[in-house]
Scaffold this motif. Structure first.
Motif, PDB file in Angstrom:
ATOM      1  N   ARG A  84      27.932  13.696  -6.730  1.00 55.57           N
ATOM      2  CA  ARG A  84      27.777  12.257  -6.481  1.00 55.57           C
ATOM      3  C   ARG A  84      26.853  11.643  -7.521  1.00 55.57           C
ATOM      4  O   ARG A  84      25.777  12.144  -7.795  1.00 55.57           O
ATOM      5  CB  ARG A  84      27.229  12.044  -5.070  1.00 55.57           C
ATOM      6  N   ASP A 131      29.229   5.822  -5.260  1.00 58.29           N
ATOM      7  CA  ASP A 131      29.471   6.879  -6.255  1.00 58.29           C
ATOM      8  C   ASP A 131      30.348   6.297  -7.374  1.00 58.29           C
ATOM      9  O   ASP A 131      31.320   5.574  -7.111  1.00 58.29           O
ATOM     10  CB  ASP A 131      30.186   8.057  -5.593  1.00 58.29           C
ATOM     11  N   ASP A 154      36.445  11.516   6.264  1.00 58.96           N
ATOM     12  CA  ASP A 154      35.237  11.597   7.084  1.00 58.96           C
ATOM     13  C   ASP A 154      34.927  10.156   7.475  1.00 58.96           C
ATOM     14  O   ASP A 154      34.306   9.411   6.714  1.00 58.96           O
ATOM     15  CB  ASP A 154      34.106  12.219   6.248  1.00 58.96           C
ATOM     16  N   ASP A 180      31.465   8.609   7.318  1.00 54.16           N
ATOM     17  CA  ASP A 180      30.775   8.467   6.037  1.00 54.16           C
ATOM     18  C   ASP A 180      31.818   8.234   4.928  1.00 54.16           C
ATOM     19  O   ASP A 180      32.002   9.065   4.042  1.00 54.16           O
ATOM     20  CB  ASP A 180      29.960   9.751   5.761  1.00 54.16           C
ATOM     21  N   LEU A 220      30.860   8.583   1.377  1.00 50.71           N
ATOM     22  CA  LEU A 220      30.354   9.935   1.053  1.00 50.71           C
ATOM     23  C   LEU A 220      28.908   9.914   0.547  1.00 50.71           C
ATOM     24  O   LEU A 220      28.578  10.504  -0.474  1.00 50.71           O
ATOM     25  CB  LEU A 220      31.285  10.616   0.026  1.00 50.71           C
ATOM     26  N   ARG A 221      28.053   9.242   1.317  1.00 57.07           N
ATOM     27  CA  ARG A 221      26.630   9.127   0.938  1.00 57.07           C
ATOM     28  C   ARG A 221      25.794  10.293   1.452  1.00 57.07           C
ATOM     29  O   ARG A 221      24.794  10.657   0.856  1.00 57.07           O
ATOM     30  CB  ARG A 221      26.029   7.863   1.597  1.00 57.07           C
ATOM     31  N   SER A 255      28.248  15.683   2.088  1.00 58.41           N
ATOM     32  CA  SER A 255      29.585  15.074   2.306  1.00 58.41           C
ATOM     33  C   SER A 255      30.438  15.109   1.059  1.00 58.41           C
ATOM     34  O   SER A 255      31.656  15.200   1.125  1.00 58.41           O
ATOM     35  CB  SER A 255      29.455  13.594   2.701  1.00 58.41           C
ATOM     36  N   TYR A 256      29.763  15.000  -0.093  1.00 60.09           N
ATOM     37  CA  TYR A 256      30.507  14.762  -1.335  1.00 60.09           C
ATOM     38  C   TYR A 256      30.938  16.072  -1.990  1.00 60.09           C
ATOM     39  O   TYR A 256      30.133  16.972  -2.211  1.00 60.09           O
ATOM     40  CB  TYR A 256      29.621  13.987  -2.318  1.00 60.09           C
ATOM     41  N   THR A 279      36.655  16.017  -1.374  1.00 53.28           N
ATOM     42  CA  THR A 279      36.478  14.876  -0.450  1.00 53.28           C
ATOM     43  C   THR A 279      36.526  13.569  -1.231  1.00 53.28           C
ATOM     44  O   THR A 279      37.084  12.578  -0.755  1.00 53.28           O
ATOM     45  CB  THR A 279      35.166  14.967   0.366  1.00 53.28           C
ATOM     46  N   ALA A 280      35.976  13.569  -2.466  1.00 54.67           N
ATOM     47  CA  ALA A 280      36.015  12.326  -3.264  1.00 54.67           C
ATOM     48  C   ALA A 280      37.467  11.961  -3.588  1.00 54.67           C
ATOM     49  O   ALA A 280      37.851  10.783  -3.525  1.00 54.67           O
ATOM     50  CB  ALA A 280      35.212  12.497  -4.553  1.00 54.67           C
ATOM     51  N   HIS A 312      39.222  10.786  -0.255  1.00 47.47           N
ATOM     52  CA  HIS A 312      38.796   9.457   0.195  1.00 47.47           C
ATOM     53  C   HIS A 312      39.392   8.359  -0.690  1.00 47.47           C
ATOM     54  O   HIS A 312      39.887   7.361  -0.195  1.00 47.47           O
ATOM     55  CB  HIS A 312      37.266   9.374   0.246  1.00 47.47           C
TER      56      HIS A 312
END
Ligand SMILES: NC(=O)c1ccc[n+]([C@@H]2O[C@H](COP(=O)([O-])OP(=O)(O)OC[C@H]3O[C@@H](n4cnc5c(N)ncnc54)[C@H](OP(=O)(O)O)[C@@H]3O)[C@@H](O)[C@H]2O)c1
Length: 319
Positions: free
Chosen positions: A114, A122, A169, A172, A175-176, A180-181, A185-186, A189
């Motif tokens: 991130r 991000d 997710d 979030d 993705l903070r 999470s990141y 996942t990036a 999302h």
């Protein structure tokens, strides 16, 4: 699947006085799409948006030789910041009464974790999703004007990964939170939120004559690996040359540009949401359908409004 020869035959005359905005038009798929648009339109006006003035100057000179009636303008901007997106849209709105085609392909390929912008987002997620949706919502009034003019073309394309949607997710979405990141996942999302946001906008009666296209370009021979650096960049460059290109797993940028001009102008994509695969096919529906059934479309739209509310006022998104 739609063959490239069929596409080449169908994009030869795109019509007069079209206005195209290419965010990420200084390189790769955006550049190739802008080039084919200039080649096949009559007296088009083109806006290339990116950071590299050197690239833009080269393209402005080249496009003049392809079509002497074309006007190409460059807006130099780091569009990972939404405030810069707003400035770019202001500049376009001051000069144009309509936009026919908005192609969103600004992006990066990095293995970085991130990387927060001063606006609290991000950087990669912003380039692939938030910034593109900001261009979309800010330029929608000019696209709506277009849909009732001649030719009645109003189209938005986000070049990312239709068909590769993944679970979100929902607690979030930006993705903070620590942990999470990740690269996957990036990607999930950005891709899922693009499809869901375009679905939401396409369902608005005010946008009924606008086509919202989320495309998966497949493998395209561009310079996107330049930010990877190190061994990974070298491995991909060699694999591209020895395996990916010879076996057709990667197409050249010209073909991708032609395919995107086709999705950007063919009447079959004229209204509603279209999730389009690398060969012009409809992208798989399964995961996208599941996300919609879970109510994620409304959640994502609410989140986007919250982010725009905070950042649009000059603030920072803090979750
Ligand atoms: N190539 C592929 O095989 C492939 C496959 C699947 C998906 N995609 C997706 O397609 C999109 C386009 O990829 P590409 O291959 O065309 O990449 P590319 O050749 O690297 O082009 C990326 C463009 O984004 C612009 N850009 C990057 N950061 C920017 C920033 N902060 N502000 C303004 N502009 C910025 C670059 O312009 P400047 O350098 O001038 O800023 C350039 O015009 C990406 O989102 C990528 O993830 C590509």
């Amino acid at each position: 699947m739609v063959s490239i020869s069929e596409i080449r035959n169908s994009i030869t005359n795109l019509g007069p006085n079209l206005v195209g905005v290419f965010v990420g038009g200084t390189s790769g798929i955006g550049e190739a799409t802008a080039r084919e648009f200039v080649r096949h339109a009559q007296a088009p006006r083109v806006y290339l948006i990116g950071r590299s003035r050197e690239q833009a100057d080269r393209l402005i000179t080249e496009f003049k030789t392809l079509n002497e009636e074309a006007q190409t303008h460059f807006i130099q901007s780091d569009v990972s910041l939404l405030r810069n997106v707003d400035e770019a849209c202001k500049e376009i709105s001051a000069k144009e009464e309509k936009v026919n085609l908005l192609v969103l392909s600004a992006g990066v390929l990095t293995m970085k974790g991130r990387d927060e912008t001063p606006e609290g987002l991000d950087k990669k997620l912003s380039l692939h999703y938030y910034s593109r949706m900001r261009f979309t919502t800010k330029l929608l009034p000019l696209l709506r004007t277009t849909s009732t003019s001649q030719p009645p073309l109003a189209r938005i394309i986000s070049v990312l990964g239709a068909g590769h949607e993944g679970a979100l997710d929902v607690s979030d979405l930006s993705l903070r939170n620590p942990g999470s990141y990740s690269l996957s996942t990036a990607a999930n999302h950005a891709i899922s939120m693009t499809s869901l946001t375009f679905q939401h906008l396409a369902a608005d009666p005010a946008n009924k004559n606008i086509g919202f296209v989320h495309s998966d370009p497949g493998g395209v021979d561009t310079n996107i690996v330049r930010n990877l650096g190190g061994v990974m960049q070298k491995v991909l460059a060699v694999a591209g040359k020895l395996i990916l290109k010879p076996t057709g797993l990667v197409v050249d940028a010209k073909e991708s540009g032609e395919r995107h001009v086709w999705t950007g102008t063919d009447e079959r994509f004229g209204s509603g949401l279209h999730r389009v695969g690398p060969k012009g096919e409809k992208a798989g529906e399964k995961v996208f359908g599941q996300l919609r059934e879970k109510g994620d479309e409304e959640r994502v739209w609410g989140h986007l409004e919250e982010v725009f509310g905070k950042v649009g006022g000059g603030g920072k998104f803090e979750g």
